[in-house]
Design an enzyme around this catalytic site. Structure first.
Site, PDB file in Angstrom:
ATOM      1  N   HIS A 156      -2.786   1.778   7.173  1.00 18.72           N
ATOM      2  CA  HIS A 156      -3.361   1.448   5.201  1.00 18.72           C
ATOM      3  C   HIS A 156      -3.056   2.983   4.730  1.00 18.72           C
ATOM      4  O   HIS A 156      -3.023   3.370   5.599  1.00 18.72           O
ATOM      5  CB  HIS A 156      -4.682   0.947   4.489  1.00 18.72           C
ATOM      6  CG  HIS A 156      -4.996   1.161   3.136  1.00 18.72           C
ATOM      7  ND1 HIS A 156      -3.915   0.216   2.893  1.00 18.72           N
ATOM      8  CD2 HIS A 156      -5.813   1.450   2.426  1.00 18.72           C
ATOM      9  CE1 HIS A 156      -4.220   0.081   1.289  1.00 18.72           C
ATOM     10  NE2 HIS A 156      -5.217   1.749   1.318  1.00 18.72           N
ATOM     11  N   ASN A 191     -14.344   3.370  10.045  1.00 20.34           N
ATOM     12  CA  ASN A 191     -15.836   3.892  10.987  1.00 20.34           C
ATOM     13  C   ASN A 191     -16.291   2.621  11.456  1.00 20.34           C
ATOM     14  O   ASN A 191     -16.643   2.050  12.345  1.00 20.34           O
ATOM     15  CB  ASN A 191     -16.683   4.672  10.182  1.00 20.34           C
ATOM     16  CG  ASN A 191     -16.064   5.913  10.421  1.00 20.34           C
ATOM     17  OD1 ASN A 191     -16.188   6.515  11.705  1.00 20.34           O
ATOM     18  ND2 ASN A 191     -15.943   7.220   9.548  1.00 20.34           N
ATOM     19  N   CYS A 232       0.539  -1.772   0.146  1.00 22.81           N
ATOM     20  CA  CYS A 232      -0.129  -0.427   0.229  1.00 22.81           C
ATOM     21  C   CYS A 232       0.900   1.720  -0.476  1.00 22.81           C
ATOM     22  O   CYS A 232       0.834   1.875  -0.935  1.00 22.81           O
ATOM     23  CB  CYS A 232      -1.093  -0.102   1.201  1.00 22.81           C
ATOM     24  SG  CYS A 232      -0.698  -0.323   2.871  1.00 22.81           S
ATOM     25  N   ASP A 263     -17.152  -1.229  13.249  1.00 20.94           N
ATOM     26  CA  ASP A 263     -17.306  -1.777  14.409  1.00 20.94           C
ATOM     27  C   ASP A 263     -15.933  -2.397  14.173  1.00 20.94           C
ATOM     28  O   ASP A 263     -16.530  -3.723  13.656  1.00 20.94           O
ATOM     29  CB  ASP A 263     -18.263  -2.032  14.870  1.00 20.94           C
ATOM     30  CG  ASP A 263     -19.226  -0.482  15.189  1.00 20.94           C
ATOM     31  OD1 ASP A 263     -18.926   0.457  15.170  1.00 20.94           O
ATOM     32  OD2 ASP A 263     -20.390  -0.209  15.346  1.00 20.94           O
ATOM     33  N   ASP A 289      -6.802   6.073  -3.260  1.00 25.70           N
ATOM     34  CA  ASP A 289      -6.260   5.042  -3.129  1.00 25.70           C
ATOM     35  C   ASP A 289      -5.990   3.908  -4.632  1.00 25.70           C
ATOM     36  O   ASP A 289      -7.243   3.309  -4.961  1.00 25.70           O
ATOM     37  CB  ASP A 289      -7.171   3.963  -1.800  1.00 25.70           C
ATOM     38  CG  ASP A 289      -6.710   3.018  -1.656  1.00 25.70           C
ATOM     39  OD1 ASP A 289      -5.422   2.741  -1.806  1.00 25.70           O
ATOM     40  OD2 ASP A 289      -7.112   2.236  -0.918  1.00 25.70           O
TER      41      ASP A 289
END
Length: 682
Positions: free
Chosen positions: A333, A396, A275, A398, A356
């Site tokens: 990342h 974001n 990356c 969970d 990206d």
């Protein structure tokens, strides 16, 4: 008489490059930015008259062309090409010369143009080639979609050819020096060739050119072309340890060698990238094209394959993390942000856009991602083009953590703050990381400079546990950490502690356990116990190159059999390499001495190779052999650094150190050091 002839044409490269902030990008041909005029000088065989000779310039870009009449005054429209001889610029002593100013609109197509002149004389019409020029985006132009208002921003995000790529973990940030190399010979031409060999250009040249004035479109094309999954892109990704038929991604130190290898091979993909390599090479290309770009690191980055915004993790009752899920959390990342107006979206979403190039998921049937407005991610505007839901999940999602035994769930808890715990980029004008988490999320970011014990992962009834590193782990030293177990109840408890350590790479689940321990702990009512642990260097020395460690503790209540878990993932700090240069004595065009010093911190002898590079300072990489350096022994090497004339307007250059130092059985450590040398112009 033969009539009017064009005797000479000068594109005035030196002067135009200063005006257009393109010094150093190319030394042999003209490079200009759209939205501003550039000057050319035409020399004729005899005096000319605009009213009679009808001078017309033609720009050609592939199958497209535009005829531009040369007038005696500036055009009133800023939305189209124009050319003029400024009033009062005629030289009475040389009436056969014309200083022509060519203006390109701020929405003009980015590309390599051919320039021709058409004119009439007594014996008919004539045409001749004037030359070639490359047209780039213009962050200095207020009407360009990539306009940046402050000069310090343009210096950092367009012209700076050196940067730091942040890695490690949110609590223990490490960095990798990187040369973007946009001023290296041939890099501009290679970046322009990327556009020409893209699938979009191959499918429909006319459509590709028509869209190439828009930085949104350009970023989509380049994002796809940096990886080779769908086309003849620059880099082939690989996330496994066998790189024998290519280059380990950790060994790259700059974009120049990657782009040059790709072009020299006839556009075969360079092996290999991960990356940060994908992102850094894209940063180079976008800065060359004139689009402000910065490299961004997201710590605890979620890869949510099914779009449910939930990542599940599974641990055994003894704290071993299991590879049970297609979704994952990368320790870090790396992507890029590009600055642009979003004229394709409703108002309010201009500015930094996530792009990206790492091939993770397809976007429009192609492996690419973005541009997605950072503001849209923050405000959860997930209907925004492009790929906003995927990026939102990366920062974001969970995390649900399960403790399991033979597929039976023994306990679970949900973490809402781990993913996207820190998002950072290099600060403007310095080497410090800038925390930009608040631009992506409303929650407050963690502070990496002051590592503190995290909150308990779970509080099941009357039991809680915390795991904390006592100090930042350093390669060659013992790993020291503590486990704090607290009894919140009114009765005495007997608990069993299981501690487990596994090696892992940043982008996937841990491998087998390399260290474990267990203890019986007695807890008084409302009492706590702190248990300290050490993992010796000999116990982790064979982990391999740049491994992280997943450390977990499970506490089991002996009476109720209920369990609580805490975990920590951490990286090692590399041994320090010192580069010492007397900055007060550095003068451009003269050789300078740099001292490289390394002290062996390990308990065994080391051998390996130091690779030294410095764009604009060293003609080629310098290899320094390290032969059987004994424990605590120091090596000193003197380097001759050639402080060449600036190829850019930057007044800082970087020396980079990359070390490959095998020690003991299979362990490889790579160390990075850097210094910025202030070069005083003679």
């Amino acid at each position: 008489m033969e009539g009017l002839k064009l005797m000479n044409a000068s594109l005035e490269e030196a002067q135009n490059h200063v005006w257009h902030q393109t010094e150093g990008l190319n030394s042999t041909s003209l490079v200009v930015r759209r939205g501003e005029p550039f000057k050319i000088t035409l020399s004729f065989s005899e005096p000319y008259m605009l009213s009679k000779n009808q001078l017309v310039l033609r720009t050609e870009l592939g199958c497209l062309y535009c005829d531009i009449p040369i007038t005696s005054s500036k055009a009133t429209s800023q939305s189209q090409w124009s050319a003029y001889i400024q009033q009062g610029m005629l030289d009475p002593s040389a009436p056969h010369k014309a200083s022509v100013y060519v203006y390109s609109p701020p929405t003009a197509i980015v590309g390599v143009y051919q320039l021709y002149l058409f004119f009439t004389s007594r014996n008919g019409s004539h045409s001749c080639r004037v030359g070639q020029f490359t047209l780039l985006c213009n962050p200095w132009c207020t009407d360009d979609a990539v306009y940046l208002p402050k000069e310090i921003q343009r210096e950092e995000y367009v012209r700076n050819d050196f940067g730091l790529l942040y890695q490690g973990t949110a609590k223990h940030i490490s960095f990798r020096p990187w040369g973007f190399d946009q001023y290296e010979s041939g890099i501009l031409e290679i970046c322009m060739m990327l556009l020409q060999v893209s699938n979009e250009h191959k499918k429909n040249q006319k459509s590709d050119y028509a869209n190439r004035g828009d930085p949104v479109y350009i970023s989509r094309v380049i994002s796809a072309m940096i990886n080779s999954n769908d086309d003849c892109g620059v880099l082939q990704g690989k996330w496994l340890e066998n790189y024998s038929n290519g280059v380990n991604p950790s060994e790259w130190t700059g974009s120049g060698s990657i782009l040059k290898q790709w072009a020299k091979s006839g556009f075969s993909p360079v092996k290999y990238g991960q990356c940060w390599v994908f992102a850094a090479v894209m940063c180079t290309v976008m800065r060359v094209l004139g689009i402000p770009t910065r490299v961004v690191t997201n710590y605890n980055s979620a890869h949510d394959t099914n779009g449910n915004l939930v990542i599940e993790e599974f641990y055994t009752e003894k704290g071993e993390k299991l590879p049970c899920n297609r979704d994952s959390i990368w320790n870090f990342h790396v992507w890029v942000e590009c600055w642009m107006k979003r004229r394709d979206l409703k108002a309010g979403f201009d500015g930094w856009q996530v792009v990206d190039p790492t091939p993770q998921e397809k976007s429009g049937e192609v492996y690419r991602c973005g541009p997605a407005p950072v503001k849209a991610i923050r405000e959860r505007q997930l209907d925004m083009a492009y790929d906003a839901p995927f990026i939102y999940a990366e920062v974001n999602a969970d995390v649900i953590v399960y403790i399991v035994r033979q597929r039976q769930v023994l306990g679970c808890t949900t973490e809402k703050d781990r993913v996207g715990s820190l998002i950072c980029t290099k600060s403007m004008g310095s080497n410090r990381p800038q925390d930009i988490t608040s631009s992506y999320k409303h929650t407050k970011a963690l502070q990496p400079s002051s590592p503190m014990p995290g909150p308990p992962l779970a509080n099941i009834h009357d039991l809680s546990v915390e795991l904390s590193l006592i100090q930042v782990p350093v390669v060659g030293e013992n790993i020291s950490f503590s486990v704090t177990v607290t009894n919140h109840g009114n009765i005495k408890k007997t608990v069993r502690e299981y501690v487990n350590a596994q090696a892992k790479c940043y982008d996937h689940s841990p491998s087998d356990t390399f260290w474990e321990a267990d203890n019986i702990i007695q807890l008084a009512p409302h009492g706590s116990k702190v248990v300290q642990h050490q993992i010796s260097y000999s116990q982790y020395s064979a982990l391999g190159n740049e491994q992280l460690v997943n450390l977990a503790v499970v506490i089991m209540d002996a009476a109720t059999k209920e369990r609580v878990l805490a975990s920590e993932e951490f990286n090692f700090a590399s041994p320090v390499i010192h580069i010492q240069v007397d900055e007060d004595t550095i003068i451009a065009h003269r050789h300078q001495v740099a001292m490289v010093t390394f002290t062996n911190p390990f308990s065994v002898a080391v051998k390996g190779m130091l690779t030294v590079s410095g764009s604009g300072l060293l003609e080629d990489k310098v290899l320094i052999n390290v032969a059987h350096l004994q424990p605590s022994e120091t090596m000193n090497n003197v380097l001759s650094v050639a402080t060449e004339p600036f190829r850019s307007n930057q007044h800082e250059k970087a020396i980079q150190i990359h070390a490959t130092l095998p020690v003991s059985s299979g362990h490889v450590d790579r160390c990075l050091g850097r210094i910025k040398n202030k070069l005083q112009s003679t």
